[in-house]
Write an enzyme that holds these catalytic residues in place. Sequence first.
Site, PDB file in Angstrom:
ATOM      1  N   ARG A  71       0.816  -1.210   0.000  1.00  0.00           N
ATOM      2  CA  ARG A  71       0.000   0.000   0.000  1.00  0.00           C
ATOM      3  C   ARG A  71       0.854   1.267   0.000  1.00  0.00           C
ATOM      4  O   ARG A  71       0.545   2.227  -0.719  1.00  0.00           O
ATOM      5  CB  ARG A  71      -0.941  -0.006   1.207  1.00  0.00           C
ATOM      6  N   LYS A 101       1.842  25.045  -4.047  1.00  0.00           N
ATOM      7  CA  LYS A 101       0.594  24.427  -3.587  1.00  0.00           C
ATOM      8  C   LYS A 101       0.735  22.914  -3.674  1.00  0.00           C
ATOM      9  O   LYS A 101       0.220  22.241  -4.565  1.00  0.00           O
ATOM     10  CB  LYS A 101      -0.590  24.925  -4.416  1.00  0.00           C
ATOM     11  N   LYS A 119       4.060  39.258  -3.841  1.00  0.00           N
ATOM     12  CA  LYS A 119       2.644  39.058  -4.127  1.00  0.00           C
ATOM     13  C   LYS A 119       1.834  40.249  -3.611  1.00  0.00           C
ATOM     14  O   LYS A 119       2.388  41.197  -3.053  1.00  0.00           O
ATOM     15  CB  LYS A 119       2.183  37.734  -3.528  1.00  0.00           C
ATOM     16  N   GLU A 160       4.032  39.869  -8.678  1.00  0.00           N
ATOM     17  CA  GLU A 160       2.695  39.517  -9.128  1.00  0.00           C
ATOM     18  C   GLU A 160       1.880  40.786  -9.355  1.00  0.00           C
ATOM     19  O   GLU A 160       1.845  41.672  -8.495  1.00  0.00           O
ATOM     20  CB  GLU A 160       2.005  38.640  -8.080  1.00  0.00           C
ATOM     21  N   ASP A 175      -1.541  37.679 -12.908  1.00  0.00           N
ATOM     22  CA  ASP A 175      -2.490  36.882 -12.133  1.00  0.00           C
ATOM     23  C   ASP A 175      -3.929  37.059 -12.612  1.00  0.00           C
ATOM     24  O   ASP A 175      -4.449  38.177 -12.662  1.00  0.00           O
ATOM     25  CB  ASP A 175      -2.386  37.271 -10.654  1.00  0.00           C
TER      26      ASP A 175
END
Length: 285
Positions: free
Chosen positions: A104, A139, A171, A201, A222
Amino acid sequence: MSNLPELPRLLVADAVQAALKEDLGRAGDMTSDATIPADMPARAVIATRKPGVLAGLALAEAAFREIDPSVRFAASRRDGDKLERGDIVAEIEGPARSILAGERVALNFLCHLSGVATATREMVDKVAHTKARICDTRKTLPGLRAFEKYAVRCGGGANHRFGLDDAILIKDNHIAVAGGVVAAIEAARSFAGHLVRIEIEVDTLDQLREAMDARPDAVLLDNMTPDQLREAVGIIAGRAVAEASGNVTAATVAAIAEAGVDRISSGWITHSAPSLDLGLDIVVG
């Protein structure tokens, strides 16, 4: 694929050991211990049940070898290979208990990472007629970043930064706190060494024009429409890397690429890629 990086052995060992500890717990594989003699040998094959792209063989092999070094794991395919339904990926021989105890964990790594590679390859194929390259993001699942980014490479994609410590990406929240686009870029440039690239960004064309006056190395565009991206590429005019991000899926990626951007970053290929269905079967007879 010949240009794939090699996964660090210590990283593989740590991940596999943690996964086996979680699965085997305190008592081990009670089912196999109860039903299979300790000296019973077995042979098994891992095969794919759907088409896709392979990734994660080193982790799968380590799962069996960590259980029992006597287990023989013979891969018949390589990471990055395209697979058709029914293709055999590897053959395993050794004590039946050992094979079943590692099954597994081996498949969890193999199915998940092959799913990431498969999702990446789908996007790569959709933009092959353009200059755009598909990139990953941060992410990722906690603890699996290096492996997921490796799987992106297996699928023909490229890696964005691995963490907060290897590049500067300014950002929207950084801009808000720093006091504006230019102020943020100038502060970053005064802080960074000459080998550190600076990306910012922006989500409007006005922000982009302002940013270009401060000479960033790359601009992350973005959530812009293809028409906005085309205009943005014209504004950048080759002075910085043009990267598109936001709402990037297999359905939207071709139109984004056709706008003329250099890079397209997608979180979907790591955080939402479906697992590729591979299975392990004991060969009887």
